[in-house]
Design a protein around this motif. Sequence first.
Motif, PDB file in Angstrom:
ATOM      1  N   LEU A 283     -27.205  15.203 -31.272  1.00 45.46           N
ATOM      2  CA  LEU A 283     -27.221  15.721 -29.902  1.00 45.46           C
ATOM      3  C   LEU A 283     -28.619  16.207 -29.527  1.00 45.46           C
ATOM      4  O   LEU A 283     -29.070  16.001 -28.409  1.00 45.46           O
ATOM      5  N   THR A 284     -29.335  16.827 -30.491  1.00 45.34           N
ATOM      6  CA  THR A 284     -30.699  17.256 -30.211  1.00 45.34           C
ATOM      7  C   THR A 284     -31.574  16.041 -29.888  1.00 45.34           C
ATOM      8  O   THR A 284     -32.339  16.061 -28.921  1.00 45.34           O
ATOM      9  N   MET A 285     -31.440  14.988 -30.682  1.00 49.24           N
ATOM     10  CA  MET A 285     -32.254  13.801 -30.430  1.00 49.24           C
ATOM     11  C   MET A 285     -31.965  13.229 -29.051  1.00 49.24           C
ATOM     12  O   MET A 285     -32.883  12.832 -28.332  1.00 49.24           O
ATOM     13  N   ASN A 286     -30.674  13.206 -28.670  1.00 51.88           N
ATOM     14  CA  ASN A 286     -30.349  12.705 -27.342  1.00 51.88           C
ATOM     15  C   ASN A 286     -30.912  13.608 -26.253  1.00 51.88           C
ATOM     16  O   ASN A 286     -31.401  13.129 -25.227  1.00 51.88           O
ATOM     17  N   GLY A 287     -30.861  14.914 -26.495  1.00 51.69           N
ATOM     18  CA  GLY A 287     -31.447  15.857 -25.547  1.00 51.69           C
ATOM     19  C   GLY A 287     -32.930  15.609 -25.402  1.00 51.69           C
ATOM     20  O   GLY A 287     -33.466  15.535 -24.287  1.00 51.69           O
ATOM     21  N   VAL A 288     -33.623  15.450 -26.538  1.00 51.13           N
ATOM     22  CA  VAL A 288     -35.065  15.194 -26.512  1.00 51.13           C
ATOM     23  C   VAL A 288     -35.347  13.911 -25.734  1.00 51.13           C
ATOM     24  O   VAL A 288     -36.267  13.850 -24.914  1.00 51.13           O
ATOM     25  N   ALA A 289     -34.510  12.881 -25.977  1.00 55.28           N
ATOM     26  CA  ALA A 289     -34.714  11.599 -25.286  1.00 55.28           C
ATOM     27  C   ALA A 289     -34.622  11.783 -23.771  1.00 55.28           C
ATOM     28  O   ALA A 289     -35.452  11.274 -23.019  1.00 55.28           O
ATOM     29  N   ILE A 290     -33.599  12.531 -23.330  1.00 53.82           N
ATOM     30  CA  ILE A 290     -33.433  12.757 -21.895  1.00 53.82           C
ATOM     31  C   ILE A 290     -34.652  13.511 -21.342  1.00 53.82           C
ATOM     32  O   ILE A 290     -35.191  13.196 -20.284  1.00 53.82           O
ATOM     33  N   TYR A 291     -35.135  14.502 -22.130  1.00 48.66           N
ATOM     34  CA  TYR A 291     -36.266  15.304 -21.687  1.00 48.66           C
ATOM     35  C   TYR A 291     -37.531  14.451 -21.590  1.00 48.66           C
ATOM     36  O   TYR A 291     -38.282  14.538 -20.625  1.00 48.66           O
ATOM     37  N   VAL A 292     -37.756  13.597 -22.612  1.00 50.16           N
ATOM     38  CA  VAL A 292     -38.941  12.734 -22.609  1.00 50.16           C
ATOM     39  C   VAL A 292     -38.935  11.842 -21.371  1.00 50.16           C
ATOM     40  O   VAL A 292     -39.936  11.694 -20.684  1.00 50.16           O
ATOM     41  N   ARG A 293     -37.746  11.285 -21.071  1.00 50.72           N
ATOM     42  CA  ARG A 293     -37.640  10.406 -19.908  1.00 50.72           C
ATOM     43  C   ARG A 293     -38.015  11.164 -18.641  1.00 50.72           C
ATOM     44  O   ARG A 293     -38.775  10.687 -17.812  1.00 50.72           O
ATOM     45  N   TYR A 294     -37.473  12.384 -18.543  1.00 53.15           N
ATOM     46  CA  TYR A 294     -37.715  13.216 -17.378  1.00 53.15           C
ATOM     47  C   TYR A 294     -39.198  13.533 -17.251  1.00 53.15           C
ATOM     48  O   TYR A 294     -39.801  13.420 -16.185  1.00 53.15           O
ATOM     49  N   LEU A 295     -39.819  13.885 -18.404  1.00 57.74           N
ATOM     50  CA  LEU A 295     -41.222  14.268 -18.434  1.00 57.74           C
ATOM     51  C   LEU A 295     -42.112  13.139 -17.929  1.00 57.74           C
ATOM     52  O   LEU A 295     -42.983  13.328 -17.097  1.00 57.74           O
ATOM     53  N   PHE A 296     -41.868  11.928 -18.456  1.00 59.24           N
ATOM     54  CA  PHE A 296     -42.724  10.805 -18.095  1.00 59.24           C
ATOM     55  C   PHE A 296     -42.481  10.365 -16.658  1.00 59.24           C
ATOM     56  O   PHE A 296     -43.381   9.927 -15.980  1.00 59.24           O
ATOM     57  N   ARG A 297     -41.229  10.496 -16.225  1.00 59.01           N
ATOM     58  CA  ARG A 297     -40.915  10.102 -14.861  1.00 59.01           C
ATOM     59  C   ARG A 297     -41.653  10.995 -13.880  1.00 59.01           C
ATOM     60  O   ARG A 297     -42.109  10.578 -12.836  1.00 59.01           O
ATOM     61  N   LYS A 298     -41.773  12.275 -14.265  1.00 60.47           N
ATOM     62  CA  LYS A 298     -42.422  13.220 -13.379  1.00 60.47           C
ATOM     63  C   LYS A 298     -43.922  12.981 -13.352  1.00 60.47           C
ATOM     64  O   LYS A 298     -44.578  13.171 -12.341  1.00 60.47           O
ATOM     65  N   ARG A 299     -44.476  12.573 -14.519  1.00 58.57           N
ATOM     66  CA  ARG A 299     -45.926  12.482 -14.637  1.00 58.57           C
ATOM     67  C   ARG A 299     -46.476  11.251 -13.937  1.00 58.57           C
ATOM     68  O   ARG A 299     -47.572  11.261 -13.401  1.00 58.57           O
ATOM     69  N   ILE A 300     -45.692  10.166 -13.998  1.00 60.47           N
ATOM     70  CA  ILE A 300     -46.213   8.925 -13.427  1.00 60.47           C
ATOM     71  C   ILE A 300     -45.654   8.720 -12.034  1.00 60.47           C
ATOM     72  O   ILE A 300     -44.444   8.648 -11.846  1.00 60.47           O
ATOM     73  N   GLN A 301     -46.553   8.673 -11.061  1.00 63.08           N
ATOM     74  CA  GLN A 301     -46.113   8.317  -9.728  1.00 63.08           C
ATOM     75  C   GLN A 301     -46.963   7.153  -9.232  1.00 63.08           C
ATOM     76  O   GLN A 301     -48.184   7.223  -9.270  1.00 63.08           O
ATOM     77  N   TRP A 302     -46.290   6.103  -8.874  1.00 64.79           N
ATOM     78  CA  TRP A 302     -47.065   4.916  -8.496  1.00 64.79           C
ATOM     79  C   TRP A 302     -47.712   5.118  -7.141  1.00 64.79           C
ATOM     80  O   TRP A 302     -47.130   5.615  -6.223  1.00 64.79           O
TER      81      TRP A 302
END
Lengths: 302, 300
Positions: A283-302
């Motif tokens: 569950l922690t790994m899945n949480g981290v995965a969701i967080y990583v996705r969120y982090l990168f989505r926020k950082r990259i704006q086309w």
Amino acid sequence: MKDLKTLIARRKFLDLLFAIVGLLALMVGVFTLLALIIDLALDGMSRLSLSFFFSYPSRFPEEAGILSAWVGTILVMFVTATTAVPLGIASGIYLEEYAPKNWFTDIIEINIANLAGVPSIIYGLMALGLFVYKLHLGQSVLTAGLTLGLLILPIVIMATREAIRAIPTSIREAAYAVGATKWQTVQDHVLPYSLGGILTGVIIGLSRAIGESAPLLTIGALTFIAFLPDPPLQTHFPFFSFEWLLSPFTVLPIQMFNWVSRPQAAFHLNAAAAGLVLLVMTLTMNGVAIYVRYLFRKRIQW
Amino acid sequence: MNLNSKKGQRRWLRERFITTTLFLAAFSSIVITGGIVGVLVFESMSFFQNVSLIDFLTDREWTPLFLNPHYGILPLITGTLVTTGVALLVAIPLGTIAAVYLSEYAPHRLRETTKPVLELLSAVPTVVYGYFALLFVTPLLQKIIPGLPGFNMLSAGLVIGVMIIPYVSSLSEDAMRAVPMHIREASYAMGATRLQTSFNVVVPSALSGIAAAYILGISRAIGETMVVAIAAGMQPNLTWDPTKPAETITAYIVQVSLGDLPHGSLGYQTIFAAGLTLFLFTLIFNIAGHVFRRRFREIY
């Protein structure tokens, strides 16, 4: 007129009713997850102590622990990651950036989609016939890691492709315009931008591999392991060793299966405790995965 | 790039080398499939040299490890079908309703928070689900159904059902959300409620995607191993009654793997014949699923 009003009232009532039923259907899943976690915690909490983490399995349930299991899990995951990550990312890059549109590419794509749906135990049978008996790798960390690596390969490939597909063509055209080669474009632009998505896929894949036990049972991994594999780092020359790769092993889900399939209730408590550790990890790994996705989505704006 | 200069040639070579490496990586997936099919077929061939295909498909007993062995796959197939059936009775209604709710009803915030939680259901290790089925669901069911044996297909099936809800709901929801807004708006303009729009317009339009979701769910349920190995009991039993203990194809493979069968013996080969049967089952469902999925992607 009155008929119409009752009709509308009834339709609206049915609409509301379905909204409630829908919410309830959602909640069945959520509550089952909660019940499962609470059940494991209630049973297993009492066994969770430092000595549980640093003891070998034993005939006596109170003395048994998961030392060889979590060490085995880490070693197997290391092999799994070194197999699946480079192979998966490379395949993903090829299919998105390089592959010509022809029947052969189609076959590779259909094949990967199909591999994703093959039951995990079939991978175990393949590993038994091929790795254990044809290549004579034995029932070892290496065999287990390779098997799980192949199992999660489609997950890594699909995640890589999806991440790459989200990058606008304009980025690539800009790189080509200043004279970059294909690989330079991929290396300097495509890969950095898709890193978040790829990382998410890798973490999800590894979390799936951590919990997987069926293919490892098939290669004959259910054995009593009360020792640790040879450490990879040695105190004497040449300071590292690959002996551990061929060492027999056990992993957390297999240790848990071993305990849950015994008749004595005391071992079931151990199984619950091991399950709790496993659940927290995945569950922690899945949480981290969701967080990583969120982090990168926020950082990259086309 | 300039192929006449030394630098240009080096660059060209490097690009070629990288392209070839990447191609080989992608090609490895075909090698894996080849390995799977090769091992299954090769080992099953030696099995079918000793046991006729007709016996395999029609004998009603599966007792390969007994002194008087029978090699009829039917009991394992009924076991697999019953647990899968129970699982689908749970997963299809709940998964479909959840998908309709998430796609058509749920406010944005609720959807964004519930979806990841629902996905977690498929992230829980299956061995943990096995524990849950054997030591939580079965005792609970025994209070409702007195005389229910400690190992039974019902509790294993129910738990697998909950486990595959995300497979059913998430792909169905994708299909429903791919239905263009103007089709819904047309329905609302005629005065239809959300419920009428959902089931008379959205669901029929997304039908092939929903079918793909069901089929992939079925394929998951058929291949599920640990839950049935732990909770359904490991004894072949030709019955359609879910309250009885039985063995699935997958559980049989686990059972044999737990023992020490010598490599090359007929008992050892049975797991490959069983595995080949399982592989063919899931292959059919996977292919059907992809056909449906491709169709729904093409419509809009």
